[in-house]
Write an enzyme that holds these catalytic residues in place. Structure first.
Site, PDB file in Angstrom:
ATOM      1  N   GLU A 141      10.773  15.735  14.366  1.00 14.22           N
ATOM      2  CA  GLU A 141      11.226  15.872  12.991  1.00 14.22           C
ATOM      3  C   GLU A 141      10.757  17.191  12.381  1.00 14.22           C
ATOM      4  OE1 GLU A 141      11.836  11.754  10.774  1.00 14.22           O
ATOM      5  OE2 GLU A 141       9.760  12.046  11.377  1.00 14.22           O
ATOM      6  N   LYS A 157       0.867  -1.184   0.000  1.00 15.12           N
ATOM      7  CA  LYS A 157       0.000   0.000   0.000  1.00 15.12           C
ATOM      8  C   LYS A 157       0.899   1.228   0.000  1.00 15.12           C
ATOM      9  CE  LYS A 157      -1.360   2.748   2.952  1.00 15.12           C
ATOM     10  NZ  LYS A 157      -1.257   3.995   2.119  1.00 15.12           N
ATOM     11  N   CYS A 206      13.790  10.688   7.217  1.00 11.75           N
ATOM     12  CA  CYS A 206      13.890  10.366   8.646  1.00 11.75           C
ATOM     13  C   CYS A 206      15.328  10.423   9.121  1.00 11.75           C
ATOM     14  CB  CYS A 206      13.291   8.991   8.912  1.00 11.75           C
ATOM     15  SG  CYS A 206      13.978   7.689   7.871  1.00 11.75           S
TER      16      CYS A 206
END
Length: 520
Positions: A424, A217, A327
């Site tokens: 982040e 997905k 990330c």
């Protein structure tokens, strides 16, 4: 900084999901000889349906959703908006194909992955343009992603034929001990938008090498690249049902039943820590094998003895790769107080010289953020830091009236209370703070719930080893601003997740160990 937003690409259509626009889910073919890889030609060759059991099809309810260019807002294509029924059909296909795929000779699986590697490299320009159109990064970075993503196929093709167990004698001599490694089984793969090709091959490479089937997905912002990859894999001979792709805007509705299905045996996810926690909780009922590659808050340590030229070069890569939407991106620049001002000035000069614009335009080095929400979130974090006393050195504002651009930004004297130091940023913003001692640097670097990557710059080999060992992260870059490598294990600790992708360790995530005791 130079701003150079490009022209719209492709037709614009209303940005909503509906039942009236067909997905046109036909298979694609490589461009005929002499046909250019123009944007429109590349986009038209991408299938836009669901890929289930080796066939392209519309969603069960006929709905589609738009994929937009983040540089212009123009709609590139509409793709099928999968339903829970479509997800179930995809899992049915993966389950039906599992036994035969697991029994396939390792050499044959390796040959298919090698063929996929060669096909992907041969179509580098096509895939790079596709990535740039739907994700935004400059073409040079998209080409680098294609090379990086393709290497996972080659690496795990080589690992497929090296899956081994062991043989031994029990200490009492009464039993022969044999262990084997077998594929875990059907796997649900949920991939992110920031590296739409490489995050797919980093999961599919080891899964296919190990003998696992997959339901993928992809993120709704960037489904086209994964659909093109599925088409490529089918084209080199990966059997029907081994790889299934379901695009959707209804992620929870589609994935929840799959995670609760006892036939699914593994879940792998790359994305935010918040979503990762939710998925882990869901996976508990079936005790799925789970690997989670989640958020990061990477410290970038520059010691007093560092080569500043090298440190600034590394900072540009660690911060601006993917516009900071990674990330592993350097999130907190911790610089020794004796060199902090010089580092910040040199870093800011380099950031200010970057060219912002649509990734297809010549000389552009910084593309748009993925959507308006991402740009606005970055702007909010910068405003918060400045309100708390941070000093703006360069940048600090959105760029242009069209697209989701944000200027490469350096902030100095950032207080510990600033929100952008605690999570982040996912944008081209570099907050610079200082430290006085090695102990302080380590304390501040480890003062976060995340633990994915860290970077350190020093000429002192003993310090490099010492600091690397004490950093609470899964990966450390020493005197380099890029740590990802297909031949190395990628993953983190603490709130950055668990499991490893890449390296010899990566295939173990898709294998179960079986012990057989044999009486002599």
């Amino acid at each position: 900084m130079t701003a150079r937003p490009g022209p719209p690409a492709g037709p614009t259509t209303p940005a909503h999901s509906d039942r009236t626009a067909p997905a046109h889910p036909g298979p694609t073919t490589p461009a005929p000889a002499g046909r250019e890889n123009t944007e429109q030609a590349v986009l038209e060759r991408v299938p836009t349906g669901l890929f289930v059991a080796g066939r392209w099809r519309d969603s069960a309810d006929g709905r589609t959703f738009p994929v937009a260019d983040p540089a212009t807002g123009a709609v590139l294509r509409r793709v099928a908006d999968g339903t829970p029924a479509d997800g179930r059909d995809a899992l049915d296909a993966a389950v039906a194909a599992q036994a035969a795929w697991a029994a396939t000779a390792p050499r044959h699986r390796a040959d298919l992955l090698h063929a996929a590697y060669r096909a992907l490299v041969a179509r580098t320009e096509e895939f790079a343009l596709l990535i740039t159109c739907e994700m935004g990064k400059p073409l040079a970075q998209s080409r680098a992603e294609v090379a990086y993503g393709a290497e996972f196929l080659r690496w795990f093709a080589e690992e497929a034929v090296r899956i081994a167990g062991r043989w031994g004698v029990a200490p009492d001599g009464a039993t022969r001990l044999m262990t084997t490694k077998q594929p875990v089984g059907p796997t649900l793969m949920i991939t992110p938008w920031n590296f739409p090709l490489a995050m797919g091959t980093r999961k599919l490479g080891p899964a296919l090498a190990a003998g696992c089937t997959a339901v993928v997905k992809p993120a709704p912002q960037t489904p086209l690249t994964m659909l093109a990859l599925a088409d490529l894999l089918a084209g080199v001979g990966v059997p029907p049902g081994v790889v299934n792709v379901v695009t959707t805007t209804r992620a929870a509705e589609l994935t929840s039943p799959l995670i609760g299905d006892p036939r699914l045996r593994k879940l792998t996810f790359t994305g935010s820590t918040a979503v990762g926690r939710h998925l882990v909780r869901q996976s508990a009922d079936q005790l799925l094998r789970v690997s989670m590659e989640l958020g990061g808050n990477a410290p970038y340590l520059v010691f007093a003895d560092a080569d500043l030229d090298r440190a600034v070069d590394g900072a540009m890569l660690a911060k601006l790769r993917n516009m900071g939407e990674a990330c592993t991106a350097a999130n907190r620049f911790l610089v020794h107080e004796s060199v902090a001002d010089e580092f910040a000035e040199r870093f800011a000069a380099r950031m200010a010289a970057e060219v912002v614009g649509r990734g297809t335009e010549p000389d552009v080095t910084v593309g748009p953020l993925v959507d308006a929400a991402a740009r606005d979130r970055v702007a909010d974090l910068v405003t918060d830091a400045r309100d708390r006393g941070a000093r703006l050195v360069t940048g600090g504002a959105p760029v242009g009236a069209v697209g989701h651009f944000y200027a490469p930004t350096v902030l100095a004297d950032v207080p510990d209370s600033a929100r952008l130091l605690h999570g982040e940023i996912f944008g081209p913003v570099a907050p610079v703070t200082t430290f006085g001692t090695e102990e302080e640097a380590l304390r501040r670097a480890n003062d976060t719930g995340y633990g994915l990557a860290a970077y350190l710059f020093t000429r002192d080999l003993s310090r490099a080893v010492r600091v690397s060992e004490r950093l609470d992260v899964g990966m450390v870059g020493v005197n380099q601003g890029l740590v990802s490598n297909p031949a190395a294990p990628f993953g983190g600790v603490k709130q950055s997740g668990f499991g490893r992708e890449g390296g010899p360790e990566g295939i173990d995530e898709y294998l179960s160990v079986k012990y057989v005791g044999i009486a002599p």
